[in-house]
Design a protein around this motif. Structure first.
Motif, PDB file in Angstrom:
ATOM      1  N   PRO A 159       0.695  -1.235   0.166  1.00  0.00           N
ATOM      2  CA  PRO A 159      -0.107   0.039   0.123  1.00  0.00           C
ATOM      3  C   PRO A 159       0.670   1.331   0.144  1.00  0.00           C
ATOM      4  N   TYR A 160       1.818   1.343   0.844  1.00  0.00           N
ATOM      5  CA  TYR A 160       2.731   2.435   1.000  1.00  0.00           C
ATOM      6  C   TYR A 160       3.297   2.948  -0.265  1.00  0.00           C
TER       7      TYR A 160
ATOM      8  N   THR B 187      -1.681 -23.303   6.352  1.00  0.00           N
ATOM      9  CA  THR B 187      -0.817 -23.004   7.571  1.00  0.00           C
ATOM     10  C   THR B 187      -0.142 -21.622   7.156  1.00  0.00           C
ATOM     11  N   THR B 188      -0.338 -20.801   8.116  1.00  0.00           N
ATOM     12  CA  THR B 188       0.425 -19.544   7.857  1.00  0.00           C
ATOM     13  C   THR B 188       1.312 -19.370   8.888  1.00  0.00           C
ATOM     14  N   LEU B 189       2.916 -19.030   8.336  1.00  0.00           N
ATOM     15  CA  LEU B 189       3.910 -18.805   9.238  1.00  0.00           C
ATOM     16  C   LEU B 189       4.134 -17.415   9.366  1.00  0.00           C
ATOM     17  N   LYS B 190       4.266 -16.892  10.424  1.00  0.00           N
ATOM     18  CA  LYS B 190       4.671 -15.590  10.610  1.00  0.00           C
ATOM     19  C   LYS B 190       5.720 -14.871  10.996  1.00  0.00           C
ATOM     20  N   LEU B 191       6.450 -14.152  10.210  1.00  0.00           N
ATOM     21  CA  LEU B 191       7.958 -14.030  10.446  1.00  0.00           C
ATOM     22  C   LEU B 191       7.866 -12.257  10.659  1.00  0.00           C
ATOM     23  N   PHE B 192       9.237 -11.838  11.191  1.00  0.00           N
ATOM     24  CA  PHE B 192       9.350 -10.498  11.590  1.00  0.00           C
ATOM     25  C   PHE B 192      10.988 -10.456  11.449  1.00  0.00           C
ATOM     26  N   ARG B 219       2.415  -8.140   5.604  1.00  0.00           N
ATOM     27  CA  ARG B 219       1.545  -7.513   6.444  1.00  0.00           C
ATOM     28  C   ARG B 219       2.199  -6.527   7.293  1.00  0.00           C
ATOM     29  N   PHE B 220       2.636  -5.673   7.135  1.00  0.00           N
ATOM     30  CA  PHE B 220       3.509  -4.766   7.711  1.00  0.00           C
ATOM     31  C   PHE B 220       3.027  -4.561   9.241  1.00  0.00           C
ATOM     32  N   PRO B 221       3.997  -4.899  10.273  1.00  0.00           N
ATOM     33  CA  PRO B 221       5.391  -5.109  10.033  1.00  0.00           C
ATOM     34  C   PRO B 221       5.657  -6.480   9.858  1.00  0.00           C
ATOM     35  N   GLU B 222       4.749  -7.389   9.713  1.00  0.00           N
ATOM     36  CA  GLU B 222       4.998  -8.873   9.649  1.00  0.00           C
ATOM     37  C   GLU B 222       5.148  -9.262   8.261  1.00  0.00           C
ATOM     38  N   LEU B 223       5.824 -10.331   8.048  1.00  0.00           N
ATOM     39  CA  LEU B 223       5.741 -11.120   6.779  1.00  0.00           C
ATOM     40  C   LEU B 223       5.193 -12.565   7.021  1.00  0.00           C
ATOM     41  N   HIS B 224       4.161 -12.833   6.231  1.00  0.00           N
ATOM     42  CA  HIS B 224       3.426 -14.122   6.268  1.00  0.00           C
ATOM     43  C   HIS B 224       3.738 -15.023   5.225  1.00  0.00           C
ATOM     44  N   LEU B 225       3.993 -16.307   5.425  1.00  0.00           N
ATOM     45  CA  LEU B 225       4.148 -17.328   4.512  1.00  0.00           C
ATOM     46  C   LEU B 225       3.130 -18.124   4.683  1.00  0.00           C
ATOM     47  N   PHE B 388      14.754   2.936  12.552  1.00  0.00           N
ATOM     48  CA  PHE B 388      13.552   2.248  11.846  1.00  0.00           C
ATOM     49  C   PHE B 388      13.264   3.445  10.620  1.00  0.00           C
ATOM     50  N   PRO B 389      13.204   2.747   9.449  1.00  0.00           N
ATOM     51  CA  PRO B 389      12.622   3.664   8.390  1.00  0.00           C
ATOM     52  C   PRO B 389      11.233   4.000   8.309  1.00  0.00           C
ATOM     53  N   GLY B 390      10.903   5.034   7.589  1.00  0.00           N
ATOM     54  CA  GLY B 390       9.436   5.318   7.253  1.00  0.00           C
ATOM     55  C   GLY B 390       8.881   6.496   8.247  1.00  0.00           C
ATOM     56  N   ASP B 391       7.523   6.758   8.143  1.00  0.00           N
ATOM     57  CA  ASP B 391       6.918   8.024   8.666  1.00  0.00           C
ATOM     58  C   ASP B 391       6.783   7.539  10.146  1.00  0.00           C
ATOM     59  N   ARG B 392       6.028   8.669  11.047  1.00  0.00           N
ATOM     60  CA  ARG B 392       6.095   8.497  12.267  1.00  0.00           C
ATOM     61  C   ARG B 392       5.219   7.079  12.804  1.00  0.00           C
ATOM     62  N   GLU B 393       4.042   6.851  11.940  1.00  0.00           N
ATOM     63  CA  GLU B 393       3.539   5.978  12.359  1.00  0.00           C
ATOM     64  C   GLU B 393       3.946   4.577  12.203  1.00  0.00           C
ATOM     65  N   ARG B 394       5.018   4.500  10.914  1.00  0.00           N
ATOM     66  CA  ARG B 394       5.560   3.075  10.880  1.00  0.00           C
ATOM     67  C   ARG B 394       6.615   3.147  12.033  1.00  0.00           C
ATOM     68  N   VAL B 395       7.396   4.138  12.231  1.00  0.00           N
ATOM     69  CA  VAL B 395       8.523   3.902  13.244  1.00  0.00           C
ATOM     70  C   VAL B 395       7.733   3.524  14.831  1.00  0.00           C
ATOM     71  N   ARG B 396       6.842   4.169  14.948  1.00  0.00           N
ATOM     72  CA  ARG B 396       6.103   3.721  15.982  1.00  0.00           C
ATOM     73  C   ARG B 396       5.703   2.369  16.134  1.00  0.00           C
ATOM     74  N   GLN B 397       5.148   1.779  15.075  1.00  0.00           N
ATOM     75  CA  GLN B 397       4.593   0.340  14.845  1.00  0.00           C
ATOM     76  C   GLN B 397       5.574  -0.440  14.874  1.00  0.00           C
ATOM     77  N   LEU B 398       6.767  -0.228  13.977  1.00  0.00           N
ATOM     78  CA  LEU B 398       8.128  -1.193  14.157  1.00  0.00           C
ATOM     79  C   LEU B 398       8.812  -1.016  15.754  1.00  0.00           C
TER      80      LEU B 398
END
Lengths: 414, 414
Positions: A159-160, B187-192, B219-225, B388-398
């Motif tokens: 999306p970003y 099955t979903t494996l969730k990575l970070f 699925r920011f900030p996650e990667l789902h397999l 962390f890269p990105g804007d305020r919201e992304r930095v806070r989420q990361l």
């Protein structure tokens, strides 16, 4: 609905995850909203999986009856990304290693001081004849192709990245092709505390100008009233909005892009007030919302998330005896939390919440959903008792929103 | 993609707000996910506005090539709700006041001790011949109609109500009609902390069983397999998942329905540990996540949202001199925040964050995105520096996600 004078625009979202419900398709609605704000309307949206034949077929079907098709997803570096190949199929061409896309990949890797994986190079395999446009935020280039009478725009699904490229490349291209559109004037009035049917009854006899269309949209916990009018009827829309505004009164907390958080922030700044928070059942949700805004340190001092009774006493000086006598969920403790927060932090105004979010912890006297919201300023401290319906998450959200709305009313009346 | 042996199911979402991008269509993806989990696949999704002709036309088109069409939205009490009328048009019938629906409305009003508005009575105007099903959570009844060979299911657009009715009425009806389906195992494996391309490179040579399909989903900030296999191939899927699991190692933090919050909660319970938090730039986001879970009071004691330096000293006993010497955003202050939180609250482990979320406040030495995350237990306190890269919201989420991941690693290694 779609005016025949508008270009016919379709949106195609690609991804297995979309059809299995693993991901909500926010891209389609972002594209619709952005285009709408520039006077373009999307007539049709579709989703297909990461299947080369299915994508090619959808592209052909949509191109046959559209002027523009905006496609998102399937341009990533992994093997399930097949949109470029499908686009080539649909256009009767083939993918080639695009030197411009390769240069973009190399530059991107250099900037991030990372190696270029062979996986990334897959992203430079694009349909022959594609015209590239830039992705300043990621490795996948965007591109356009012609198919029949339609222009196909391909964007990555992240999306970003997609949003930036839509703004910087797709929209200017549509404007070049179809001219600047007079946007349909639209305004959104955001209400809280008024159920949809009550609102419908309230507005039923309102003499709205006939050009003004009124739509109701429940966005829990908010109710949005969306008013639209044909291009050129901005003054009529404003007249209609003024009528609605007068009727809904104090339930209106924000308009258009404004949010409850922004309204509260602006009121704190205007009043030169500082805020502190004492949260129990919302567990930091109110503080997280307040601090989500840049510059919030100008008015937000501190928050205490006091889950345990020990924390209520230690961080907010709530007397342990008061908690014992009245219970942690009580008007008296809510007041003591707010007063303590205000006194100890030195804030102008303090808000507190204590309640039973559930699913456990309820009693006959204080069922799940019972919440006390306290507000303390220099002259007084008051607590409001609420009983919210719904599950834990809804009770917490209603609590946080009601607390912000109380703060808003308080700041307006100062 | 759609197996011809499956019933053909289409989803139609109704609402002007959907095509203008004012609302994201979460209903379609919820329906897809729920049906998928029961072995049914949605082949097509469409959105149309609140336009009686457009809805009727879409119903006719979808009914002509589907076994079932699930429609959401447009059953509300206001004048822009026209789905029932459009359904009657499509089926060549008319709307009548349905006594069963009227009784539901009256019962609902009685239960909420509210008056029945004439607006609400509009919701009892349903197509002649409609078969009703119950909406336990709202005023709008659901109903089914036959059109050509297709069954049309109509549900309200409010997600909360729609989801319950899908589960209790639509799904059982599909099962009655088409039998229990062997769900496709998934099955979903969730990575970070592992970018998509790096993950692709890591898994490239993996000898996955050929039946197992692997999809990447950011699925920011996650990667789902997401791993899928044909019905009946559960063991093969498990073998494939084991291979992936081994390869991605510590980046895997959760699987399937699990979330980072749930994993951390389970580890705290298992370790009989209690947690306290000291948040600056995340402003309560971590505490809000932790307390979103029912029963969190068993392991969560308190959080301090210390935005001002005064708050850091008062609530966490961070020495004012230390803040002056090292800066509020420093490893030393992060450690002092965590240690103070742990000591004062009496928690087993404390996590702190202090950083520059932006957009202002950065410097050459500490640019926007610089964050220190502290973790203190009985034996030590450590701080990790992140950029962390990105804007305020992304930095806070990361920041929030990284803090939870550090806590997870710490609890696993105890």
């Amino acid at each position: 609905v779609v005016n025949e004078l508008f270009p016919k625009i379709a949106v195609l979202s690609v991804g297995n995850e979309l059809l299995c419900g693993e991901v909500v398709d926010t891209n389609a609605s972002h594209i619709e909203a952005t285009l709408f704000d520039h006077g373009f309307r999307v007539g049709e949206t579709r989703s297909v999986g990461d299947d080369r034949d299915a994508i090619a077929e959808a592209l052909a079907a949509l191109a046959a009856r559209s002027d523009a098709v905006i496609v998102t997803g399937g341009l990533g570096p992994t093997e399930d990304d097949v949109t470029a190949a499908a686009a080539a199929d649909a256009c009767g061409t083939r993918v080639i290693l695009n030197p411009e896309a390769l240069a973009h990949l190399a530059e991107f890797a250099r900037r991030l001081k990372r190696e270029l994986h062979p996986e990334n190079e897959r992203q430079a395999l694009l349909p022959e004849g594609a015209t590239l446009f830039d992705n300043p935020l990621g490795t996948a280039c965007g591109f356009t192709l012609r198919l029949d009478e339609a222009t196909l725009y391909f964007l990555p699904g992240v999306p970003y990245e997609m949003e930036r490229m839509l703004e910087e490349s797709v929209l200017p291209s549509l404007v070049r092709r179809y001219g600047h559109r007079g946007a349909m004037p639209r305004t959104t009035l955001k209400l809280f505390g008024l159920p949809e049917a009550d609102c419908g009854a309230l507005l039923k006899e309102l003499p709205l100008p006939p050009e003004v269309e009124l739509a109701y949209c429940v966005r829990f916990p908010e109710l949005h009233l969306i008013l639209r009018a044909p291009a050129g009827c901005l003054d009529t829309l404003k007249r209609g909005a003024a009528l609605v505004r007068e009727r809904v009164g104090k339930h209106l907390f924000a308009e258009d892009g404004e949010t409850m958080d922004a309204v509260v922030a602006a009121l704190l700044l205007k009043n030169k007030a500082t805020l502190s928070l004492a949260e129990s059942c919302t567990g930091g949700m109110i503080a997280a919302r307040i601090t989500s805004r840049a510059g919030s340190s100008a008015y937000f001092l501190e928050g205490a998330v006091t889950y345990s009774n020990h924390a209520k006493s230690r961080l907010l000086q709530v007397p342990a005896k008061l908690i014992e006598a009245k219970g942690a969920v009580s008007a008296e403790v809510a007041c003591a939390m707010a007063s303590g927060s205000r006194r100890l932090s030195g804030s102008t105004v303090a808000v507190s919440v204590t309640g039973i979010a559930g699913p456990d912890g309820g009693s006959a006297e204080k069922p799940v959903g019972t919440v006390f919201i306290g507000l303390a300023d220099a002259s007084r401290c008051e607590a409001k008792k609420c009983l919210f319906p719904g599950d834990r998450e809804r009770v917490r959200q209603l609590t946080a929103f009601t607390a912000l709305d109380l703060l808003r009313s308080h700041l307006i009346s100062r």
